[in-house]
Design an enzyme around this catalytic site. Structure first.
Site, PDB file in Angstrom:
ATOM      1  N   ARG A  15      35.530  12.257  36.498  1.00 29.05           N
ATOM      2  CA  ARG A  15      35.571  13.673  36.070  1.00 29.05           C
ATOM      3  C   ARG A  15      36.076  14.567  37.204  1.00 29.05           C
ATOM      4  NH1 ARG A  15      33.908  18.445  37.893  1.00 29.05           N
ATOM      5  NH2 ARG A  15      31.947  17.491  38.572  1.00 29.05           N
ATOM      6  N   CYS A 238      40.372  20.393  45.143  1.00 28.02           N
ATOM      7  CA  CYS A 238      39.880  21.596  44.471  1.00 28.02           C
ATOM      8  C   CYS A 238      41.065  22.526  44.284  1.00 28.02           C
ATOM      9  CB  CYS A 238      38.783  22.283  45.281  1.00 28.02           C
ATOM     10  SG  CYS A 238      38.273  23.862  44.558  1.00 28.02           S
TER      11      CYS A 238
HETATM   12  P1  HMG Z   1      38.381  30.960  27.732  1.00 29.67           P
HETATM   13  O1  HMG Z   1      39.869  31.038  27.723  1.00 29.67           O
HETATM   14  O2  HMG Z   1      37.620  32.175  28.177  1.00 29.67           O
HETATM   15  O3  HMG Z   1      37.783  30.457  26.354  1.00 29.67           O
HETATM   16  O4  HMG Z   1      37.981  29.735  28.635  1.00 29.67           O
HETATM   17  P2  HMG Z   1      37.905  30.942  24.887  1.00 29.67           P
HETATM   18  O5  HMG Z   1      36.558  30.771  24.268  1.00 29.67           O
HETATM   19  O6  HMG Z   1      38.583  32.283  24.814  1.00 29.67           O
HETATM   20  O7  HMG Z   1      38.890  29.840  24.271  1.00 29.67           O
HETATM   21  C1  HMG Z   1      40.243  29.703  24.658  1.00 29.67           C
HETATM   22  C2  HMG Z   1      40.797  28.413  24.058  1.00 29.67           C
HETATM   23  O8  HMG Z   1      40.129  27.286  24.601  1.00 29.67           O
HETATM   24  C3  HMG Z   1      40.595  28.325  22.551  1.00 29.67           C
HETATM   25  O9  HMG Z   1      41.674  27.553  22.027  1.00 29.67           O
HETATM   26  C4  HMG Z   1      39.330  27.541  22.421  1.00 29.67           C
HETATM   27  O10 HMG Z   1      39.220  26.844  21.186  1.00 29.67           O
HETATM   28  C5  HMG Z   1      39.489  26.547  23.559  1.00 29.67           C
HETATM   29  P3  HMG Z   1      42.882  28.248  21.219  1.00 29.67           P
HETATM   30  O11 HMG Z   1      42.227  28.964  20.111  1.00 29.67           O
HETATM   31  O12 HMG Z   1      43.521  29.190  22.226  1.00 29.67           O
HETATM   32  O13 HMG Z   1      43.738  27.086  20.846  1.00 29.67           O
HETATM   33  N1  HMG Z   1      38.195  26.076  24.043  1.00 29.67           N
HETATM   34  C6  HMG Z   1      37.852  24.778  24.164  1.00 29.67           C
HETATM   35  N2  HMG Z   1      38.531  23.651  23.896  1.00 29.67           N
HETATM   36  C7  HMG Z   1      37.863  22.480  24.130  1.00 29.67           C
HETATM   37  N3  HMG Z   1      36.614  22.410  24.623  1.00 29.67           N
HETATM   38  C8  HMG Z   1      35.929  23.531  24.893  1.00 29.67           C
HETATM   39  C9  HMG Z   1      36.551  24.776  24.667  1.00 29.67           C
HETATM   40  N4  HMG Z   1      36.144  26.054  24.839  1.00 29.67           N
HETATM   41  C10 HMG Z   1      37.148  26.836  24.454  1.00 29.67           C
HETATM   42  N5  HMG Z   1      34.690  23.442  25.382  1.00 29.67           N
HETATM   43  C11 HMG Z   1      36.510  27.922  29.174  1.00 29.67           C
HETATM   44  C12 HMG Z   1      36.629  29.407  28.876  1.00 29.67           C
HETATM   45  C13 HMG Z   1      35.122  27.686  29.706  1.00 29.67           C
HETATM   46  C14 HMG Z   1      36.754  27.143  27.917  1.00 29.67           C
HETATM   47  C15 HMG Z   1      37.586  27.579  30.224  1.00 29.67           C
HETATM   48  O14 HMG Z   1      37.472  28.452  31.291  1.00 29.67           O
HETATM   49  C16 HMG Z   1      37.475  26.166  30.723  1.00 29.67           C
HETATM   50  O15 HMG Z   1      37.680  25.216  29.971  1.00 29.67           O
HETATM   51  N6  HMG Z   1      37.174  26.005  31.975  1.00 29.67           N
HETATM   52  C17 HMG Z   1      36.997  24.676  32.523  1.00 29.67           C
HETATM   53  C18 HMG Z   1      36.985  24.747  33.978  1.00 29.67           C
HETATM   54  C19 HMG Z   1      36.676  23.392  34.539  1.00 29.67           C
HETATM   55  O16 HMG Z   1      36.574  22.381  33.852  1.00 29.67           O
HETATM   56  N7  HMG Z   1      36.547  23.380  35.869  1.00 29.67           N
HETATM   57  C20 HMG Z   1      36.283  22.173  36.592  1.00 29.67           C
HETATM   58  C21 HMG Z   1      34.864  21.710  36.421  1.00 29.67           C
HETATM   59  S1  HMG Z   1      33.717  22.567  37.461  1.00 29.67           S
HETATM   60  C22 HMG Z   1      33.854  21.801  39.000  1.00 29.67           C
HETATM   61  O17 HMG Z   1      34.724  20.995  39.207  1.00 29.67           O
HETATM   62  C23 HMG Z   1      32.825  22.089  40.058  1.00 29.67           C
HETATM   63  C24 HMG Z   1      31.822  20.954  40.209  1.00 29.67           C
HETATM   64  O18 HMG Z   1      32.465  19.734  40.524  1.00 29.67           O
HETATM   65  C25 HMG Z   1      30.814  21.294  41.310  1.00 29.67           C
HETATM   66  C26 HMG Z   1      31.476  21.720  42.618  1.00 29.67           C
HETATM   67  O19 HMG Z   1      32.245  20.947  43.193  1.00 29.67           O
HETATM   68  O20 HMG Z   1      31.199  22.839  43.014  1.00 29.67           O
HETATM   69  C27 HMG Z   1      31.033  20.724  38.899  1.00 29.67           C
HETATM   70 MG    MG Z   2      33.048  19.129  42.534  1.00 30.09          MG
END
Ligand code: HMG
Ligand code: MG
Length: 296
Positions: A15, A238
């Site tokens: 992931r 990142c």
């Molecule tokens: P948004 O644009 O505000 O969401 O994104 P929205 O609700 O307006 O939806 C926009 C589009 O995304 C729509 O599709 C939704 O259906 C779709 P459209 O109508 O335009 O075709 N959508 C989704 N599709 C699939 N699964 C979903 C989903 N939700 C909405 N769950 C959102 C908000 C949270 C979705 C977006 O910002 C996002 O996906 N972010 C993901 C960021 C991410 O994965 N970051 C990496 C993980 S965190 C990390 O790595 C840190 C960690 O490792 C710890 C550390 O190291 O610190 C954990």
């Molecule tokens: Mg991380």
């Protein structure tokens, strides 16, 4: 000095690692990676995430990956879920373990999930009670637990507030993320001092940008932590921190734990097979020092 007898390693390579690699792998390759990792004895693996595929194309089709992997009894196969839509997909796929993620920095939270910290917690509140009622395991991540690429150093008290809120929401485990890998052991000690959570519920999640991952883990073990996140072969990076590297490598963590006589369930030779496999698929050199030494 008292160190834990056993450490649970949470393998986040499939992931956190793959989400930051430039090559997008096929579903089949991702399944093979996870199966190889399972074969190494790891007891907790992050399979992928149910997030927007526009945001993280590398992890699109995590549903197919989740369906395709061999699930060993007693192993926790979890998926990241940012919102109710992701939670719905988790339920459809009969996922038993989810992870929500927020940050201790407003700017990072906004850029990562397009919402404020408070909004993210409200979002989680809309499905964690249902998840708990259905018997799912819920992990909570706090990014930027030491520093933020936009806001700089983050005060431990800010992280502690969010730890309390995630516990109140029902999280079973909370992972403290040094997202950009700038922390040093003293900061880890400061972060853990008076943290308002049972130590057994806390995990550390160190990216290894400055090579401090292992030193930071050691400081965390001394501080009573017994859950450590890592990524096979040090996969990842990142997107918000130029030069940031992936999570501390699982091989390096296992070498540390074995050297300290701490049980960790992992068979290094099998782990090396998973590491060699993924490096070949991604056409990359390992960033794990232990892997480099042990593979020759
Ligand atoms: P948004 O644009 O505000 O969401 O994104 P929205 O609700 O307006 O939806 C926009 C589009 O995304 C729509 O599709 C939704 O259906 C779709 P459209 O109508 O335009 O075709 N959508 C989704 N599709 C699939 N699964 C979903 C989903 N939700 C909405 N769950 C959102 C908000 C949270 C979705 C977006 O910002 C996002 O996906 N972010 C993901 C960021 C991410 O994965 N970051 C990496 C993980 S965190 C990390 O790595 C840190 C960690 O490792 C710890 C550390 O190291 O610190 C954990
Ligand atoms: Mg991380």
């Amino acid at each position: 000095m008292i160190l834990p007898k056993h450490v649970k390693i949470v393998e986040v390579g499939p992931r956190d690692g793959l989400q930051a690699e430039s090559i997008t792998l096929s579903v089949e390759t991702r399944i093979q990676l996870i199966n190889l990792l399972s074969d190494s004895g790891l007891r907790a693996l992050e399979v992928g995430s149910f997030v927007s595929p526009q945001w993280i194309p590398q992890l699109a089709e995590t549903d197919k990956v989740y369906q395709g992997i061999q699930k060993k009894t007693g192993v926790d196969y979890s998926v990241l879920v940012p919102n109710i839509k992701g939670y719905g997909i988790a339920l459809e796929n009969e996922v038993h373990s989810i992870a929500v993620f927020t940050a201790a920095s407003e700017t990072f939270c906004q850029k990562n999930i397009n919402s404020s910290i408070e909004q993210s917690l409200q979002t989680f509140a809309s499905f964690i009670p249902d998840a708990k009622a259905k018997g799912l395991r819920v992990r909570g991540y706090i990014s930027c637990a030491i520093a933020c690429p936009f806001e700089g150093p983050i005060a431990p008290v800010k992280v502690h507030e969010i730890v309390s809120k995630l516990l109140d929401l029902g999280c079973d485990e909370i992972s403290l993320g040094d997202t950009i890998g700038v922390g040093t052991p003293l900061q880890v000690q400061e972060l853990l001092k008076n943290i308002p959570a049972p130590l057994g519920k806390l995990a550390v999640h160190f990216h290894d940008t400055y090579g401090m991952g292992i030193a930071n883990i050691y400081a965390a073990l001394e501080g009573g932590i017994s859950i450590v996140d890592s990524a096979v072969s040090g996969l990842g990076g990142c997107p918000y921190a130029p030069g940031a590297s992936g999570n501390v490598a699982t091989e390096d963590v296992v070498y540390l734990l074995d050297g300290l006589g701490i049980e960790n369930d992992v068979d290094v030779q099998n782990l090396l097979k998973a590491a060699a496999f993924i490096d070949k698929q991604l056409k990359r050199e390992t960033t794990s020092k232990a892997s480099r030494a042990l593979r020759t």
